[in-house]
Design a protein around this motif. Structure first.
Motif, short mmCIF file in Angstrom:
data_model
loop_
_atom_site.label_atom_id
_atom_site.label_comp_id
_atom_site.label_asym_id
_atom_site.label_seq_id
_atom_site.Cartn_x
_atom_site.Cartn_y
_atom_site.Cartn_z
N GLY A 126 37.82 23.98 58.34
CA GLY A 126 36.32 23.56 58.44
C GLY A 126 35.33 24.54 58.10
O GLY A 126 35.61 25.45 57.27
N LEU A 127 34.30 24.42 58.97
CA LEU A 127 32.97 25.37 58.25
C LEU A 127 32.84 26.54 59.32
O LEU A 127 32.81 26.41 60.35
N PRO A 128 32.87 27.95 58.51
CA PRO A 128 32.62 29.06 59.38
C PRO A 128 31.48 28.80 60.29
O PRO A 128 30.49 28.35 59.98
N ALA A 129 31.58 29.61 61.24
CA ALA A 129 30.27 29.56 62.23
C ALA A 129 30.34 28.45 63.56
O ALA A 129 29.62 28.41 64.25
N ILE A 130 31.12 27.27 63.19
CA ILE A 130 31.25 26.25 64.15
C ILE A 130 32.55 26.55 64.55
O ILE A 130 33.55 26.04 64.50
N SER A 131 32.19 27.08 66.01
CA SER A 131 33.49 27.57 66.94
C SER A 131 34.61 28.47 66.01
O SER A 131 35.67 28.30 66.51
N ASP A 132 34.02 29.07 65.05
CA ASP A 132 34.80 30.18 64.29
C ASP A 132 34.07 31.04 63.94
O ASP A 132 32.68 30.97 63.80
N PRO A 133 34.54 32.30 63.65
CA PRO A 133 33.80 33.55 63.48
C PRO A 133 32.74 33.07 62.12
O PRO A 133 33.29 32.38 61.18
N GLY A 134 31.79 33.85 61.87
CA GLY A 134 30.66 33.50 60.85
C GLY A 134 29.15 33.47 61.22
O GLY A 134 28.49 34.06 60.46
N ALA A 135 28.96 33.11 62.43
CA ALA A 135 27.46 33.11 62.92
C ALA A 135 26.76 34.52 62.69
O ALA A 135 25.77 34.52 62.46
N ARG A 136 27.47 35.43 63.34
CA ARG A 136 27.00 36.84 63.30
C ARG A 136 26.66 37.19 61.94
O ARG A 136 25.60 38.04 61.47
N LEU A 137 27.51 36.88 61.06
CA LEU A 137 27.22 37.42 59.76
C LEU A 137 26.21 36.90 58.94
O LEU A 137 25.21 37.27 58.30
N VAL A 138 25.96 35.45 59.30
CA VAL A 138 24.98 34.60 58.63
C VAL A 138 23.80 35.18 59.32
O VAL A 138 22.63 35.49 58.61
N ALA A 139 23.66 35.24 60.41
CA ALA A 139 22.29 35.87 61.33
C ALA A 139 21.76 37.13 60.70
O ALA A 139 20.65 37.29 60.53
N ALA A 140 23.02 38.20 60.35
CA ALA A 140 22.59 39.28 60.11
C ALA A 140 22.09 39.40 58.71
O ALA A 140 21.14 40.03 58.18
#
Length: 268
Positions: A84-98
């Motif tokens: 699926g898509l990173p950051a949707i209940s998976d790691p990734g949101a922190r890197l995108v935001a940073a």
């Protein structure tokens, strides 16, 4: 180069876009939850593995600090999750935001989604739905969630582990025994299965943990059904007064929060 957030297959390895494959082929670095899973996808599509680097919930903070300078230096970095898509209940949101906070570009390459696939497969799709992420583990928190959703007039989609599914269904059956649900298992895979019925019925059928990934879909609450007849009458009255069917359905949907498409189709 922007950080490329890439959606990958939720099961069937053929469910990947040409754009994602090109990005993975040209990337200097691919961040992935599990390098073994990433290699399977790359091998399936004849891509010589670029440099793979693990990126998961246990090292996410450290990896963000490592990756930002590389993005600033112009490296081509792709981010994938196991499915699926990173950051949707998976790691990734922190890197995108940073990356965004640092003024770095981010591009999202869409693709498979267990949420939307399960929603359509359930038959409960409407104009709106609520994504719940992973369900809470404690009985008290689950009960509070069922109470919150009791009057929710739209479908709700959640992830649950196979191990906890029987307990979760039993909890739902105690709180909302008549609520229609669909348990979607192994979506897009060879043994894909969708079990539909009332919460009580499905809880009786699935008393043992199933195999594979599970997505749970709850149908709209009874409050939506209770107001449906009145809403349909209102649409018919507007149409009789000369309002276009689509516009009439849109007006009533906005007032009642019932799905516009359902109101519109009833007039065809």
């Amino acid at each position: 180069m922007p950080l490329a957030v890439c959606a990958t297959p939720i099961g069937n390895l053929e469910d990947v876009t040409l754009r994602v494959l090109r990005e993975l082929r040209e990337a200097d670095l691919v961040l992935c939850e599990d390098t073994r899973r990433a290699r399977l996808l790359l091998r399936r599509h004849g891509i010589a593995p670029p440099r793979l680097l693990s990126y998961h919930e246990h090292n996410e903070a450290r990896r963000v600090a490592e990756i930002l300078p590389r993005l600033k230096a112009g490296e081509r970095v792709a981010l994938v999750s196991d499915a699926g898509l990173p950051a949707i209940s998976d790691p990734g949101a922190r890197l995108v935001a940073a990356a965004l906070d640092a003024g770095l570009p981010v591009t999202v390459l869409p693709g498979p989604s267990a949420v939307e696939t399960a929603l359509v497969a359930s038959g409960y799709v409407g104009d709106r739905y609520q994504f719940l992420g992973y369900l809470p583990r404690g009985e008290k928190a689950l009960t509070a969630l069922w109470q919150e959703l009791a009057g929710w007039p739209h479908a709700a989609v959640a992830f649950e582990s196979p191990r906890r599914l029987p307990r979760t269904l039993a909890s739902l059956a105690r709180a909302l025994p008549g609520r229609r649900v669909a348990v979607c298992r192994e979506l897009t895979k060879t043994f894909e299965e969708v079990v539909r019925g009332s919460a009580a019925e499905v809880a009786r059928r699935l008393i043992e943990p199933p195999k594979g990934e599970v997505t749970l879909v709850l149908a709209p609450g009874p409050a939506a059904e209770a107001g449906l007849d009145a809403a349909l009458t209102a649409v018919r009255e507007l149409v009789a007064a000369g309002v276009a069917k689509r516009h009439a359905a849109e007006i009533v949907s906005r007032l009642t929060r019932l799905p516009r498409n359902r109101l519109y189709r009833s007039q065809l």
